[in-house]
Design an enzyme around this catalytic site. Structure first.
Site, PDB file in Angstrom:
ATOM      1  N   CYS A  50       0.795  -1.235   0.000  1.00 22.55           N
ATOM      2  CA  CYS A  50       0.000   0.000   0.000  1.00 22.55           C
ATOM      3  C   CYS A  50       0.828   1.286   0.000  1.00 22.55           C
ATOM      4  O   CYS A  50       0.386   2.319  -0.507  1.00 22.55           O
ATOM      5  CB  CYS A  50      -0.943   0.018   1.204  1.00 22.55           C
ATOM      6  SG  CYS A  50      -1.697  -1.581   1.591  1.00 22.55           S
ATOM      7  N   CYS A  53       1.472   3.748  -3.068  1.00 17.57           N
ATOM      8  CA  CYS A  53       0.420   4.671  -3.528  1.00 17.57           C
ATOM      9  C   CYS A  53      -0.021   5.650  -2.452  1.00 17.57           C
ATOM     10  O   CYS A  53      -0.275   6.815  -2.724  1.00 17.57           O
ATOM     11  CB  CYS A  53      -0.826   3.901  -3.966  1.00 17.57           C
ATOM     12  SG  CYS A  53      -0.668   3.199  -5.603  1.00 17.57           S
ATOM     13  N   HIS A  54      -0.182   5.162  -1.231  1.00 12.42           N
ATOM     14  CA  HIS A  54      -0.805   6.000  -0.200  1.00 12.42           C
ATOM     15  C   HIS A  54       0.214   6.744   0.658  1.00 12.42           C
ATOM     16  O   HIS A  54      -0.166   7.612   1.432  1.00 12.42           O
ATOM     17  CB  HIS A  54      -1.714   5.143   0.691  1.00 12.42           C
ATOM     18  CG  HIS A  54      -2.861   4.534  -0.059  1.00 12.42           C
ATOM     19  ND1 HIS A  54      -3.985   5.243  -0.408  1.00 12.42           N
ATOM     20  CD2 HIS A  54      -3.034   3.289  -0.561  1.00 12.42           C
ATOM     21  CE1 HIS A  54      -4.816   4.450  -1.077  1.00 12.42           C
ATOM     22  NE2 HIS A  54      -4.267   3.263  -1.186  1.00 12.42           N
ATOM     23  N   MET A  91      -7.587   1.644  -7.339  1.00  8.74           N
ATOM     24  CA  MET A  91      -7.401   0.803  -6.157  1.00  8.74           C
ATOM     25  C   MET A  91      -7.581  -0.669  -6.581  1.00  8.74           C
ATOM     26  O   MET A  91      -8.601  -1.028  -7.170  1.00  8.74           O
ATOM     27  CB  MET A  91      -8.458   1.198  -5.113  1.00  8.74           C
ATOM     28  CG  MET A  91      -8.517   0.290  -3.912  1.00  8.74           C
ATOM     29  SD  MET A  91      -7.153   0.571  -2.758  1.00  8.74           S
ATOM     30  CE  MET A  91      -7.587  -0.624  -1.492  1.00  8.74           C
ATOM     31  N   HIS A 329       7.700  12.402 -11.356  1.00 13.51           N
ATOM     32  CA  HIS A 329       8.299  11.070 -11.297  1.00 13.51           C
ATOM     33  C   HIS A 329       9.595  11.030 -12.098  1.00 13.51           C
ATOM     34  O   HIS A 329      10.594  11.520 -11.623  1.00 13.51           O
ATOM     35  CB  HIS A 329       7.266  10.033 -11.755  1.00 13.51           C
ATOM     36  CG  HIS A 329       7.653   8.632 -11.427  1.00 13.51           C
ATOM     37  ND1 HIS A 329       7.709   8.168 -10.137  1.00 13.51           N
ATOM     38  CD2 HIS A 329       8.036   7.591 -12.210  1.00 13.51           C
ATOM     39  CE1 HIS A 329       8.116   6.905 -10.132  1.00 13.51           C
ATOM     40  NE2 HIS A 329       8.322   6.533 -11.389  1.00 13.51           N
ATOM     41  N   HIS A 371       4.922   7.938 -18.486  1.00 13.42           N
ATOM     42  CA  HIS A 371       6.076   7.300 -17.858  1.00 13.42           C
ATOM     43  C   HIS A 371       7.193   7.215 -18.889  1.00 13.42           C
ATOM     44  O   HIS A 371       7.344   6.212 -19.580  1.00 13.42           O
ATOM     45  CB  HIS A 371       5.694   5.914 -17.325  1.00 13.42           C
ATOM     46  CG  HIS A 371       6.738   5.324 -16.415  1.00 13.42           C
ATOM     47  ND1 HIS A 371       7.882   4.737 -16.885  1.00 13.42           N
ATOM     48  CD2 HIS A 371       6.826   5.272 -15.062  1.00 13.42           C
ATOM     49  CE1 HIS A 371       8.619   4.330 -15.853  1.00 13.42           C
ATOM     50  NE2 HIS A 371       7.994   4.650 -14.740  1.00 13.42           N
TER      51      HIS A 371
HETATM   52 FE1  DHE Z   1      11.461   2.727 -11.226  1.00 10.48          FE
HETATM   53  C1  DHE Z   1      13.592   4.977 -12.784  1.00 10.48           C
HETATM   54  C2  DHE Z   1      10.613   5.111  -8.986  1.00 10.48           C
HETATM   55  C3  DHE Z   1       9.025   0.661  -9.998  1.00 10.48           C
HETATM   56  C4  DHE Z   1      12.547   0.231 -13.260  1.00 10.48           C
HETATM   57  N1  DHE Z   1      11.984   4.681 -10.944  1.00 10.48           N
HETATM   58  C5  DHE Z   1      12.867   5.436 -11.716  1.00 10.48           C
HETATM   59  C6  DHE Z   1      12.922   6.764 -11.199  1.00 10.48           C
HETATM   60  C7  DHE Z   1      12.090   6.795 -10.110  1.00 10.48           C
HETATM   61  C8  DHE Z   1      11.505   5.486  -9.963  1.00 10.48           C
HETATM   62  C9  DHE Z   1      11.816   7.970  -9.214  1.00 10.48           C
HETATM   63  C10 DHE Z   1      13.759   7.909 -11.744  1.00 10.48           C
HETATM   64  C11 DHE Z   1      15.120   7.903 -11.149  1.00 10.48           C
HETATM   65  C12 DHE Z   1      16.015   8.985 -11.683  1.00 10.48           C
HETATM   66  O1  DHE Z   1      16.015   9.235 -12.892  1.00 10.48           O
HETATM   67  O2  DHE Z   1      16.745   9.594 -10.896  1.00 10.48           O
HETATM   68  N2  DHE Z   1      10.025   2.864  -9.782  1.00 10.48           N
HETATM   69  C13 DHE Z   1       9.861   3.932  -8.971  1.00 10.48           C
HETATM   70  C14 DHE Z   1       8.767   3.702  -8.060  1.00 10.48           C
HETATM   71  O3  DHE Z   1       8.397   4.436  -7.130  1.00 10.48           O
HETATM   72  C15 DHE Z   1       8.077   2.483  -8.519  1.00 10.48           C
HETATM   73  C16 DHE Z   1       6.845   2.948  -9.259  1.00 10.48           C
HETATM   74  C17 DHE Z   1       7.520   1.546  -7.473  1.00 10.48           C
HETATM   75  C18 DHE Z   1       8.496   1.118  -6.439  1.00 10.48           C
HETATM   76  O4  DHE Z   1       8.019   0.888  -5.327  1.00 10.48           O
HETATM   77  O5  DHE Z   1       9.672   1.072  -6.681  1.00 10.48           O
HETATM   78  C19 DHE Z   1       9.105   1.917  -9.482  1.00 10.48           C
HETATM   79  N3  DHE Z   1      10.875   0.773 -11.575  1.00 10.48           N
HETATM   80  C20 DHE Z   1       9.886   0.130 -10.951  1.00 10.48           C
HETATM   81  C21 DHE Z   1       9.785  -1.243 -11.403  1.00 10.48           C
HETATM   82  O6  DHE Z   1       8.968  -2.124 -10.993  1.00 10.48           O
HETATM   83  C22 DHE Z   1      10.755  -1.416 -12.501  1.00 10.48           C
HETATM   84  C23 DHE Z   1      10.000  -1.579 -13.808  1.00 10.48           C
HETATM   85  C24 DHE Z   1      11.660  -2.627 -12.365  1.00 10.48           C
HETATM   86  C25 DHE Z   1      12.701  -2.531 -11.310  1.00 10.48           C
HETATM   87  O7  DHE Z   1      13.872  -2.706 -11.614  1.00 10.48           O
HETATM   88  O8  DHE Z   1      12.338  -2.276 -10.162  1.00 10.48           O
HETATM   89  C26 DHE Z   1      11.474  -0.068 -12.455  1.00 10.48           C
HETATM   90  N4  DHE Z   1      12.817   2.623 -12.751  1.00 10.48           N
HETATM   91  C27 DHE Z   1      13.135   1.483 -13.423  1.00 10.48           C
HETATM   92  C28 DHE Z   1      14.183   1.778 -14.383  1.00 10.48           C
HETATM   93  C29 DHE Z   1      14.473   3.152 -14.265  1.00 10.48           C
HETATM   94  C30 DHE Z   1      13.604   3.658 -13.225  1.00 10.48           C
HETATM   95  C31 DHE Z   1      14.799   0.782 -15.354  1.00 10.48           C
HETATM   96  C32 DHE Z   1      15.502   3.978 -15.047  1.00 10.48           C
HETATM   97  C33 DHE Z   1      15.076   4.170 -16.449  1.00 10.48           C
HETATM   98  C34 DHE Z   1      16.048   4.949 -17.267  1.00 10.48           C
HETATM   99  O9  DHE Z   1      16.148   4.641 -18.459  1.00 10.48           O
HETATM  100  O10 DHE Z   1      16.692   5.855 -16.763  1.00 10.48           O
END
Ligand code: DHE
Length: 546
Positions: A50, A53-54, A91, A329, A371
């Site tokens: 949770c 999101c929350h 949700m 984001h 995104h």
């Molecule tokens: Fe990410 C980048 C946050 C879930 C893969 N992710 C980012 C960034 C943020 C973020 C803030 C930018 C960073 C920056 O540029 O400084 N991601 C989050 C979350 O909050 C979220 C939604 C849920 C969580 O709880 O983490 C989340 N992200 C994921 C995944 O499930 C992904 C698909 C697989 C994984 O590895 O966890 C994922 N996020 C990525 C990737 C990037 C990324 C590959 C960088 C992309 C790029 O090309 O720069």
């Protein structure tokens, strides 16, 4: 299995790493009875399902606020229905999806009527206590000690393994598997092309030296309890002098010495949002390093503010806070690297910052839950230089004009909207040397879509995209999810790499596609590649080429 009604909810639902922390419980007689064991179990579930999101303090982020003043009024029965069946607003339907049983629904309905337990703060001193310099600067190589073509190395996130794989982009051999933080998130390359910075969701930062005979960790620090972002100074004369890491909890960022990770300054992001309402938990999302000034740009997600942090004087720290749009984001630069384009995801907008003037340039309405990752820059045959984003909420791909000088009337407008395969897209990518625009649909509930990608021809964007079944190329025999995620180019721009992402106990792979012929070229299916997701090519990440 989850009924993935909302890819957005699924995406946000990644577990927080801090459920084991000591937290204070404050009860009130109005709150439904809960034993300590029940409370602890509910707290754990809340962090796993949770909090994304929350928010940790339940003040509301992309999900609604769930503080006792609101939840006590709703009451247990109402909350149970909501938790069990979900809502069209995103949700999840925790009961009918099979994730929760009746007892868990009841437990969570009672839990959210209690005061949220507050996780501890994390000071500079706390950080310094965790810091390790495995190899002090004086004992590190003074020149490159290996034969690797460093600029074409890929740092690959092995998400559930708590490691990254360093892969030689020329030979496709694994150079090393390096231990990093839990649920490791992103890698960013230093401006000098030597140091690689990696951050885990548990806020552990690893510094890897690519000059070593076998590149490995040289320093490490834990900067908080939950984190997603890391960057290093790129302005001329300041290359890699200062590193910055942003945390989700506590809501703050820290400036460190680039070569030792010694923390120098912690700055909290708590404060007023763009509507002048106090937010106790503005999480730090994307951070980029300005090429125009010695500044970092820091997205404070919930307040909708982008902080431009001047790193030249940490005592008399100068910051410009730009009011933009909420739920900032991810994002990246335009092709000139003057403008920063970033998603305000739940506002369905892209925000543009002029890093030269340190000012808001534009806010643009796009499709549902954009995104972009870092986005995709290319020259549109009709509209000139553009930047594109796909999104989680629908199939639209927004192409935005980025050239206020040469194409003034198109600048900061959606000049064209492409139709991708569907919602659930996470990343879009092209390369200055390519005519292809690749779009994944990783979180689409239809496996046919989540396992394939769409590729558009930039020279004629009226043409329907070609759909390529990347998971099929990987030829994986077991029944893993095989979700295809994040296109990333090699340095030359003639190969594009995709992760085929399955669960920890299933076979995953990386598929390398020949960009010209759009055919699968190489499959990397070494057993050590556990849950590969993000891939970061050294040269492209170092120079912000995307
Ligand atoms: Fe990410 C980048 C946050 C879930 C893969 N992710 C980012 C960034 C943020 C973020 C803030 C930018 C960073 C920056 O540029 O400084 N991601 C989050 C979350 O909050 C979220 C939604 C849920 C969580 O709880 O983490 C989340 N992200 C994921 C995944 O499930 C992904 C698909 C697989 C994984 O590895 O966890 C994922 N996020 C990525 C990737 C990037 C990324 C590959 C960088 C992309 C790029 O090309 O720069």
């Amino acid at each position: 299995t989850t009924d993935v009604k909302s890819p957005e909810a699924q995406f946000r639902g990644a577990p927080y790493s801090m459920s084991g922390e000591e937290m204070h419980r404050a009860d009130d007689p109005k709150m439904p009875a809960m034993t300590q064991a029940e409370f602890d179990r509910a707290r754990q579930i809340y962090f796993e399902r949770c909090a994304g999101c929350h928010g940790v303090l339940r003040k509301g982020a992309t999900g609604k606020a769930l503080t006792p003043d609101i939840t006590l009024e709703r009451g247990t029965e109402y909350l149970k229905t909501f938790i069990a069946y979900g809502s069209p607003a995103g949700m999840p339907n925790w009961l009918t999806s099979g994730d929760f049983d009746e007892a868990t629904v009841d437990l969570m309905a009672r839990y959210v009527q209690h005061t949220p337990p507050t996780p501890p703060e994390f000071s500079l001193e706390d950080m310094e206590k965790t810091r390790k310099e495995y190899i002090p600067v004086a004992e590190r190589p003074t020149k490159k000690m290996n034969k690797y073509n460093i600029e074409n190395i890929f740092s690959v996130t092995l998400r559930d393994d708590g490691t990254i794989a360093l892969i030689d982009g020329d030979t496709k051999e694994i150079i090393n598997i390096v231990k990093t933080g839990y649920a490791v998130h992103i890698s960013r390359m230093g401006a000098n092309g030597r140091y690689l910075y990696v951050i885990g969701r548990d806020a552990r930062v690893n510094l890897i030296d690519l000059w070593m005979e076998k590149p490995d960790n040289v320093a490490e620090i834990k900067v908080g309890l939950e984190a997603r972002s890391i960057e290093t100074s790129k302005f001329k004369g300041w290359e890699d002098k200062i590193a910055i890491a942003g945390t989700y909890w506590p809501p703050q960022f820290v400036l460190m010495d680039g070569d030792t990770l010694k923390p120098r300054k912690v700055v909290g992001t708590r404060g007023m949002d763009i509507d002048n309402v106090y937010h106790p938990e503005p999480r730090v999302a994307a951070i980029v390093s300005s090429h125009e000034k010695p500044e970092f740009l820091v997205n404070a997600k919930e307040t909708g503010k982008i902080w431009m942090v001047d790193y030249t004087d940490l005592t008399n720290l100068k910051m410009t806070k730009i009011a933009t749009s909420k739920f900032l984001h991810d994002g990246g630069f335009d092709s000139t690297q003057r403008y920063f384009l970033t998603a305000a995801n739940s506002s369905n907008q892209i925000v543009v910052i002029d890093t030269k003037k340190s000012k808001l340039e534009a806010i643009i309405d796009v499709g549902k839950i954009p995104h972009p990752g870092r986005g995709a820059n290319f020259k549109h045959p009709k509209f000139g230089p553009v930047w594109a984003t796909s999104g989680l909420g629908d199939e639209s791909i927004a192409i935005i004009g980025t050239d206020p000088k040469g194409h003034k009337s198109n600048a900061w407008k959606v000049v064209q909207t492409l139709e991708g395969q569907g919602g659930g897209s996470l990343f879009i990518k092209t390369h200055p040397k390519s005519n292809n625009l690749w779009v994944d649909t990783t979180l689409n509930p239809d496996p046919k879509l989540s396992q394939s990608v769409a590729v558009f021809d930039i020279r004629d964007l009226t043409k329907a995209p070609q759909i390529i079944d990347i998971a099929a190329c990987a030829n994986i025999k077991d029944d893993g999810a095989k979700r295809v995620v994040q296109p990333e180019y090699n340095k030359a721009g003639d190969e594009v790499w995709f992760s085929v992402w399955s669960a920890k106990d299933k076979q995953s792979a990386i598929v390398v596609v020949d960009d010209k012929t759009r055919t699968c070229k190489t499959v990397l299916d070494d057993k050590r590649l556990v849950t590969p997701t993000g891939k970061f090519n050294v040269y492209n990440t170092q120079h912000d080429v995307y």
